[in-house]
Write an enzyme that holds these catalytic residues in place. Structure first.
Site: not given
Length: 940
Positions: A269, A298, A353, A406
């Site tokens: 978050g 989510d 993401d 990432c």
């Protein structure tokens, strides 16, 4: 009296149990330490030759950063092999250092409060101080001193490269090392180092990066002031501790107040809170609620509740937390899109993401050195692609979608971006954002890359490794010892019977081992096709099952940087290279898709993949990250329908990837994507309490505690309260006609312990469009009214501090306006005597009946954005209580100091900690602080 006595006995017994539990844990730790003895921690090996060979072949080290005299940075190709080697050393030495901590101030803070916080930060910003760092603590996890790791890397000679590699293994630093010999081994070895605790991040609004990691900030006495300041401001919601590169996607996405934003994979978050701070702003002081909103989704309900806890600090009604797999998140404008061909998607901004292999997080997840493999990236690629394509479909024409990972792997980055552009066929285009973020050192995206996979022919699967480990555990060793002793006894018996007994014992031993071997072995065919257990993105389980693997050898730098040498290194590391999809064996084509291969030269010239942003660890002392921003210029629904129908069956077996960093696998929710949205029934709670019985079962099956305080994880839609519950509140609190009663809702479980205030846009755009029918609703709105248990009160519900800022401007009764002096006195601990206040204020409070009321700071009675309201409790005697938690009190004091109000040193020193209770919304119910004995404590 009887009830009060029982309550005291229960409280006393509860405290006794807590003390006993604490003693039990303490004794258990002492036993563990005694059993462990003086065994030393094993240093983690920070090397993975397969990963290093993979990225060397991909060309990760083929460019370097140069800085001009004016401070601007650019990237140029490495001309010589020595330059490539130095670039490799910079990359690997940075990965071996621990990640520095970073944080940012909220963008929704008022100027006065922000100036006050920045003034506090001046004490820690840019000034060098000396701290002591424990060397052994760093080495236990294999971390390397960042100052030593990059030493002499700037030299381009081969000898300098060797020196830099050797320096990465040293513990040296800026200062002196010291070890107190008086205590021998008991005294930790430390070194003194000069650091600047915080530096501004130029490309992140109000962002700061520390020069030390968060563990050092927490444990170092020289940084105790900074650590305490960070804790207080974080709890108050004014500050968010977040990794530097994690702040980039929301800044790139650039939302505006009033926008509709979707975060498809939101937990935990930090990015969601960054988006919410912007869209929930109210530029006009006369606005009574935000017009924008964020849908935070989510796939795992448990992680969604972590998300709720993170977002509660912002205290905004403009967020709706849901749980559904991102690749099937519903399009609520499907029916409208049929009527209007130009209408597609309802969100101005969408953030994807996505789950990824996470090798960019190696600096904070050292287990990545052991677990890295290319199969995880290949398995995640289809899931990432489907999430991103669905994100494009949900974006409004003219809006923006941001894709981020990432990871440094092109299979998860540029390959996904290229396939999105290929499928969209002009409906979306990449946008260049570097010019809008001065100071950002992001490398251009790649237009070509190699496709590789592991050679799994002769390797063991994860389950086979687990079985081997189980066969060698203490229990099995004891069993084998018993079998061996039994066999020897039978042999010593002699004769024919002894031989038969020995054979019987040997057969029993063999059967026992075979039985233990049945715990999940896989056949050779599955091992060749690849082990899905290697697709995890978390280090927790991989650290456990990788101890039996052979220790990874150190990577050998290439003698030459030509393609043949690099390909030889990759093959020797167990990697297989595929030039095109036709070269992929049939048994691998379900795992290695055609979409992972680079585009042709003609396609690459149209795609502009260089507009993607690659953040490498050595460029800004951060983690690795990838960001791509798309602008939607035309509808793309027909192309998406073709993709979903063609690849749906094929993708189904591989989309459900076990990615522990994003939560456990959840069952796909079926969504009727071809029909129009059906508005949710908004009857009262009595008619809807049994509506979702089957859904509640499913919610409990997704991780809910059946017998605990948190019994369900959502699936209780928000509905209107009973018609007879709200009119008494309107009369008691004097709510005006302007108050939006249709925005007060309860959960459909029939209890109605809490009433929630929803923003008008969430009610209209999401709830009325039937979103709750298609996803699992986790949380939304703010607690406005909480059920009262005091019989002496005139109404059954009291106002709560969480939502009072949006209720008080509509109240005409039980609102007392206070001057700053009286307002500060209201924030005191325990029971507060009215004799301490001014005559006018005390008289106004004495005129109120027992129950909750609101104190507003004079001049801010209708200013919702400043949030200068306090919920108080009128007691029986000549006193009152403050129903505000300690974290909110600290935040209120900070805001008052920013406005120039003098705060006495004794304010907020009382013990305001409270027992926490979980309500039907899966949240902790707010309760009043501890009162003085002379006062009546409201039962919260």
């Amino acid at each position: 009296m009887v009830g009060g006595g029982r309550k005291k006995r229960r409280t006393k017994w509860s405290r006794k149990r807590k003390v006993e539990e604490k003693e039990r844990k303490s004794k258990g730790q002492e036993r563990w330490k005694a059993k462990r003895g003086d065994r030393e921690y094993k240093s983690m090996i920070q090397s993975n030759p397969r990963m290093e060979a993979y990225y060397a072949l991909q060309g990760l080290h083929n460019s370097r950063m140069v800085t001009s005299e004016d401070g601007t940075s650019s990237f140029v190709p490495c001309v010589t092999e020595a330059e490539k080697e130095v670039e490799r050393l910079k990359w690997i030495s940075t990965l071996k250092t621990i990640l520095p901590a970073s944080f940012r101030l909220g963008t929704d803070l008022g100027e006065e409060l922000r100036d006050r916080l920045e003034k506090d930060l001046d004490e820690f910003t840019g000034k060098e101080i000396e701290i002591e760092i424990e060397i052994d603590a760093e080495n236990r996890r294999g971390w390397v001193d960042p100052d030593a790791s990059c030493a002499d890397v700037s030299s381009t000679s081969g000898e300098a490269a060797k020196d830099a590699d050797a320096a990465s293994e040293k513990d040296g630093g800026d200062g002196d090392e010291k070890n107190d010999a008086t205590n021998g081994k008991g005294q930790p070895k430390t070194r003194t180092k000069k650091v600047a605790p915080a530096n501004r991040i130029e490309y992140i609004p109000h962002g700061y990066q520390l020069s030390v990691d968060r563990r050092t900030v927490k444990r170092n006495s020289a940084l105790a002031g900074l650590h305490e300041w960070l804790k207080v401001q974080t709890a108050a919601g004014f500050l968010t501790r977040q990794e530097t590169v994690s702040m980039i996607p929301p800044v790139v996405l650039a939302p505006e107040p009033g926008h509709a934003v979707l975060d498809m994979c939101a937990a935990p978050g930090s990015k969601t809170s960054q988006l919410l701070e912007v869209v929930s702003q109210m530029p006009d002081e006369n606005m009574l609620e935000p017009r924008g909103f964020v849908v935070a989704n989510d796939a795992d309900p448990k992680r969604a509740y972590m998300l709720v806890h993170q977002l509660r600090r912002i205290n905004s009604p403009a967020v709706f937390v849901t749980s559904i797999e991102a690749q099937v998140f519903p399009n609520l404008l499907k029916a409208e899109a049929v009527a209007n061909a130009g209408e597609e998607g309802m969100f101005d901004r969408v953030l994807c993401d996505v789950p990824c292999s996470g090798d960019g997080t190696t600096r904070k997840n050292p287990g990545m050195w052991r677990q890295w493999n290319q199969l995880g990236a290949l398995a995640l690629h289809p899931l990432q692609l489907r999430i991103a394509l669905n994100g494009c479909r949900l974006t409004r024409v003219g809006g923006y979608m941001c894709y981020s990972t990432c990871s440094m792997n092109p299979v998860e980055n540029e390959a996904v971006v290229a396939e999105i552009l290929r499928e969209a066929n002009g409906a979306v285009e990449l946008v260049e954002k570097r010019s809008d973020m001065p100071g950002l050192r992001a490398r251009p995206g790649w237009t070509s890359w190699k496709v590789l996979r592991e050679d799994r022919t002769n390797s063991q699967s994860r389950k086979q490794r687990e079985n081997k480990k189980k066969k060698n555990n203490a229990k099995m060793q004891q069993r084998r010892k018993e079998w061996e002793e039994k066999r020897k006894q039978q042999e010593q018996g002699g004769g024919e019977g002894g031989a038969e007994g020995a054979e019987r014992a040997a057969e029993e031993s063999k059967n026992g081992e075979e039985e233990d071997n049945k715990v999940g072995g896989e056949d050779v065919e599955m091992a060749e096709a690849g082990d899905k257990g290697t697709e995890k993105t978390s280090t927790e389980s991989n650290d456990k099952d990788s101890e039996d693997r052979p220790a990874p050898r150190e990577f050998t730098p290439p003698e030459s940087w030509d393609d043949d040498t690099l390909e030889g290194l990759a093959k020797s590391a167990g990697l297989v290279i595929h030039e095109n999809f036709d070269s992929v064996p049939d048994e691998w084509k379900k795992r290695l898709r055609s979409t992972v291969f680079p585009p042709t030269a003609e396609e690459a010239s149209r795609m502009n993949l260089e507009r993607c942003m690659r953040c490498l660890p050595q460029d800004m002392d951060t983690g690795g990250f990838f960001v791509a921003l798309f602008k939607k210029v035309a509808p793309m629904r027909p192309r998406l329908r073709k993709t979903d129908t063609a690849d749906g069956a094929e993708d189904e077996s591989t989309d459900q990837v076990d990615t522990e960093s994003k939560g456990p696998e959840t069952k796909k929710r079926k969504v009727d994507d071809e029909t129009g949205a059906t508005p949710v029934e908004t009857g009262d709670e009595s008619t809807n309490s049994g509506k979702n019985g089957a859904d509640n079962k499913q919610g409990n099956g997704k991780g809910g505690k059946q017998g605990g305080r948190q019994r369900d994880l959502g699936n209780s839609p928000f509905i209107k309260p009973n018609a007879d519950k709200f009119p008494p509140l309107v009369e008691h609190y004097g709510l005006t006609d302007s108050f939006p009663q249709d925005q007060i809702m309860v959960r459909s479980n029939g209890e109605a312990k809490m009433m929630y205030f929803m923003s008008g846009t969430i009610k209209k755009e999401l709830i009325d469009r039937g979103l709750q029918d298609k996803v699992m609703p986790i949380n939304s709105g703010l607690k406005a009214f909480e059920r009262n248990t005091k019989r002496e009160c005139e109404v059954d519900y009291r106002v709560t501090q969480e939502g009072i800022h949006f209720i008080a401007p509509h109240m005409t009764k039980r609102v007392v306006v206070a001057d700053p002096e009286d307002f500060v006195r209201c924030l005191g601990p325990g029971g507060i005597r009215l004799s301490q206040f001014s005559a006018d204020f005390a008289e106004a409070v004495r005129a109120l009946s027992m129950g909750s009321f609101v104190v507003a700071l004079r001049g801010y009675e209708r200013n919702v954005s400043q949030k200068m309201f306090i919920v108080m409790w009128r007691c029986r005697g000549d006193a009152m209580n403050c129903l505000v938690s300690k974290a909110e009190l600290d935040g209120m004091f900070s805001k008052l100091r920013g406005k120039g109000v003098d705060i006495p040193l004794t304010s907020g020193d009382g013990d305001n900690d409270k027992d926490e209770e979980v309500d039907g919304n899966g949240e902790k119910a707010q309760e009043g602080p501890e009162r003085d004995k002379v006062d009546e404590e409201p039962k919260e």
